[in-house]
Motif scaffolding. Structure first.
Motif, PDB file in Angstrom:
ATOM      1  N   GLN A  30       0.831  -1.198   0.000  1.00 48.10           N
ATOM      2  CA  GLN A  30       0.000   0.000   0.000  1.00 48.10           C
ATOM      3  C   GLN A  30       0.873   1.260   0.000  1.00 48.10           C
ATOM      4  N   GLU A  31       1.954   1.230   0.779  1.00 41.69           N
ATOM      5  CA  GLU A  31       2.830   2.395   0.852  1.00 41.69           C
ATOM      6  C   GLU A  31       3.497   2.657  -0.493  1.00 41.69           C
ATOM      7  N   VAL A  32       3.992   1.611  -1.147  1.00 44.25           N
ATOM      8  CA  VAL A  32       4.599   1.793  -2.463  1.00 44.25           C
ATOM      9  C   VAL A  32       3.567   2.303  -3.454  1.00 44.25           C
ATOM     10  N   TYR A  33       2.391   1.727  -3.405  1.00 47.43           N
ATOM     11  CA  TYR A  33       1.307   2.119  -4.312  1.00 47.43           C
ATOM     12  C   TYR A  33       0.982   3.600  -4.173  1.00 47.43           C
ATOM     13  N   ILE A  34       0.933   4.084  -2.934  1.00 47.10           N
ATOM     14  CA  ILE A  34       0.603   5.488  -2.702  1.00 47.10           C
ATOM     15  C   ILE A  34       1.773   6.396  -3.071  1.00 47.10           C
ATOM     16  N   MET A  35       2.976   6.024  -2.647  1.00 48.08           N
ATOM     17  CA  MET A  35       4.115   6.918  -2.862  1.00 48.08           C
ATOM     18  C   MET A  35       4.434   7.107  -4.336  1.00 48.08           C
ATOM     19  N   LYS A  36       4.204   6.079  -5.146  1.00 41.67           N
ATOM     20  CA  LYS A  36       4.480   6.225  -6.576  1.00 41.67           C
ATOM     21  C   LYS A  36       3.456   7.117  -7.268  1.00 41.67           C
ATOM     22  N   LYS A  37       2.381   7.473  -6.547  1.00 42.97           N
ATOM     23  CA  LYS A  37       1.350   8.339  -7.113  1.00 42.97           C
ATOM     24  C   LYS A  37       1.591   9.814  -6.812  1.00 42.97           C
ATOM     25  N   VAL A  38       2.367  10.125  -5.751  1.00 45.33           N
ATOM     26  CA  VAL A  38       2.406  11.499  -5.258  1.00 45.33           C
ATOM     27  C   VAL A  38       3.638  12.237  -5.755  1.00 45.33           C
ATOM     28  N   ARG A  39       3.429  13.499  -6.116  1.00 45.78           N
ATOM     29  CA  ARG A  39       4.505  14.390  -6.547  1.00 45.78           C
ATOM     30  C   ARG A  39       4.172  15.792  -6.048  1.00 45.78           C
ATOM     31  N   HIS A  40       4.888  16.245  -5.028  1.00 46.35           N
ATOM     32  CA  HIS A  40       4.642  17.583  -4.486  1.00 46.35           C
ATOM     33  C   HIS A  40       5.877  18.032  -3.727  1.00 46.35           C
TER      34      HIS A  40
END
Length: 534
Positions: free
Chosen positions: A302-312
């Motif tokens: 879940q953490e990898v899935y979320i982190m690969k989505k975020v850019r800020h």
């Protein structure tokens, strides 16, 4: 199945049908999507389907925009529950640990004998038919069932699903296959030939899907086997963590390119290291192999899935992950300033008021971004806020979640001293729980003190729930900040501000504080704004 480009998820509510909004299918397709969206939304509002739920309009609009125009033509807008079910299944399929999900229910669809099945022009509208009609009387009158599959779009998956239906003795009377713009599929079959109860059909489908999952989603199935205490089938393709693939993002890290320099922290289930990856300074979060469990693997994925989505700029940057033996780890940018927790309590640092506002602004911007893309952090605290070069970033998404369709969660997740009362009580909660935690963080930035420092974490949690206890706001705290803190930690989540509002509030006082020469405290604050102390 090739994905069709039909606009992006999370789009704003639709423009008038005559305008050029939406995507896929040309002007007529966009118009049909807008019309179907408007009609379904109208029926939801008038028919008691939860039309007042926050975010429903955007969620429904994104659902139609993510599917091809053909879906809007096929779906029966009079059956609102169909649209809601389709959206629910797609959202479940987007959770990385679910893989392939399905639903089965009796159907009233009646299709002429010469229906050709795939890409049929006949819709799957569930309508009452005239018992005297030739279509009704000329066909096999055994019960009809509608079977809906949703999953990450994978090669040859549609053929595997049809093969499964055939193996169960089901005759496909009608079928519709839709690909979403973000790489998922919604496949709807109307079948007959089943002579037993629907629950038996559901069980048979589940067993068949389990076999498909072993091939296409090895981690999902292997973890299910472990949770059921069944022997786990291991093959060369099922001995690593499966994260939903993104063709535009290559994130798998070759562990041979990682260099571990020093251990920064150690926990029960993992260690954090400072190291390098291709000569870049990185932080490496490594799972301890001897402590790996089903829950840990789920959270890791879940953490990898979320982190690969975020850019800020105010969210720690994801570099990649190792998901194959012998190491499971997450690699992020390295923040040389360390955590705010470490600065305050281990290095005994203090922040002046302008710095407090700058840091709080960075945090609120990062959190506002996460909430805008439906990510709830669930463990916002000073230990998960990292500093570097005059910037603060939100980190550690180990327990973060993509907000589900209902918009609420119930699991107790986070750290007691920063945890919202509704989370402690296992009541439904949503993104506003993060706002409560931010209020505690803002108080820490101003005071340099640990929340409820004279209590154990459990004692603090009990007092927050039973006595509505909050840390004491000093009388000389800047009045705008004191008011903001109190609003953030309101017991009623609906009374808390959003992070978008918080960003505006902090921006409004930033220049005033900077030009006035204020330091940490603002003199003259009356006792009327104080809350009960610890």
């Amino acid at each position: 199945m090739a994905a069709e480009s039909c606009g992006s998820r999370g789009a704003s509510p639709p423009p008038p049908p005559s305008s050029a909004g939406g995507g896929g299918g040309g002007a007529a397709g966009r118009r049909r999507k807008a019309e179907a969206y408007a009609e379904v939304l109208r029926r939801i509002r008038s028919g008691g389907y939860g039309g007042g739920r926050p975010g429903l309009e955007d969620e429904l609009w994104a659902h139609f925009q993510g599917l091809p125009a053909r879906y809007a033509l096929d779906v029966n807008v009079e059956r609102v529950e169909d649209v809601l079910l389709h959206n629910k299944l797609l959202e479940q399929a987007r959770e990385p640990m679910n893989g392939l999900v399905f639903d089965v229910r009796p159907s009233q669809v009646v299709t002429p004998e010469d229906s050709t099945g795939f890409e049929s022009s006949t819709s799957f509208k569930q309508e009452e038919q005239d018992p005297q009609s030739s279509a009704f009387t000329s066909r096999d009158q055994r019960p009809l069932y509608e079977i809906i599959f949703a999953c990450d779009d994978k090669p040859k998956l549609l053929s595997q699903l049809t093969l499964l239906l055939g193996e169960l003795g089901l005759n496909i009377q009608e079928a519709h296959a839709y690909s979403t713009s973000d790489g998922y599929s919604l496949d709807i079959f109307v079948v007959n030939g089943w002579e037993y109860e629907v629950d038996i059909l559901r069980s048979a489908l589940r067993k068949g899907i389990d076999k498909i999952k072993y091939r296409a989603w090895p981690l999902v199935q292997s973890m299910a086997a472990r949770m059921d205490h069944r022997p786990m089938e291991v093959s060369p393709s099922s001995d690593f963590v499966q994260i939903p693939a993104d063709a535009a993002d290559v994130w798998e890290v070759d562990p041979r390119l990682l260099k571990f320099e020093r251990k920064l922290a150690s926990g029960s289930f993992g260690d954090l290291y400072h190291g390098t990856y291709c000569s870049q300074d990185v932080a490496i979060k490594v799972l301890k192999p001897e402590r790996v469990s089903v829950d840990m693997l789920r959270e890791f994925a879940q953490e990898v899935y979320i982190m690969k989505k975020v850019r800020h700029k105010n969210v720690v940057q994801f570099i990649g992950a190792c998901t194959r033996p012998p190491i499971s780890c997450i690699v992020t940018e390295f923040m040389h300033g360390g955590s705010i927790f470490d600065f305050l309590y281990n290095r005994r640092g203090k922040f002046q008021l302008p710095d407090v506002i700058r840091i709080a602004s960075d945090i609120s911007k990062g959190m506002n971004y996460l909430h805008q893309i439906n990510i709830v952090h669930r463990d916002l605290k000073t230990a998960n806020l990292l500093m570097d070069d005059q910037v603060v970033k939100v980190a550690d998404f180990g327990v973060a979640r993509v907000k589900d369709q209902s918009g609420v969660m119930t699991a107790e997740t986070g750290t007691y001293r920063w945890m919202a009362p509704e989370v402690i009580e296992h009541l439904p909660y949503d993104h506003s729980a993060d706002v409560f935690s931010f209020g505690i963080v803002l108080w820490e930035l101003l005071t340099g003190k640990l929340p409820y420092e004279d209590m154990t974490p459990l004692q603090a949690a009990v007092a927050v729930v039973q006595k509505d206890l909050r840390p004491t706001i000093a009388a000389d705290t800047h009045p705008v900040l004191a008011d903001l803190i109190q609003r953030c930690w309101q017991k009623d989540p609906a009374l808390r501000p959003t992070f978008a509002e918080i960003v505006d509030i902090l921006n409004s006082i930033k220049e005033v504080v900077r030009s006035s020469g204020h330091h940490k405290r603002h003199p003259g604050r009356s006792d009327s704004g104080r809350r009960r102390g610890c």
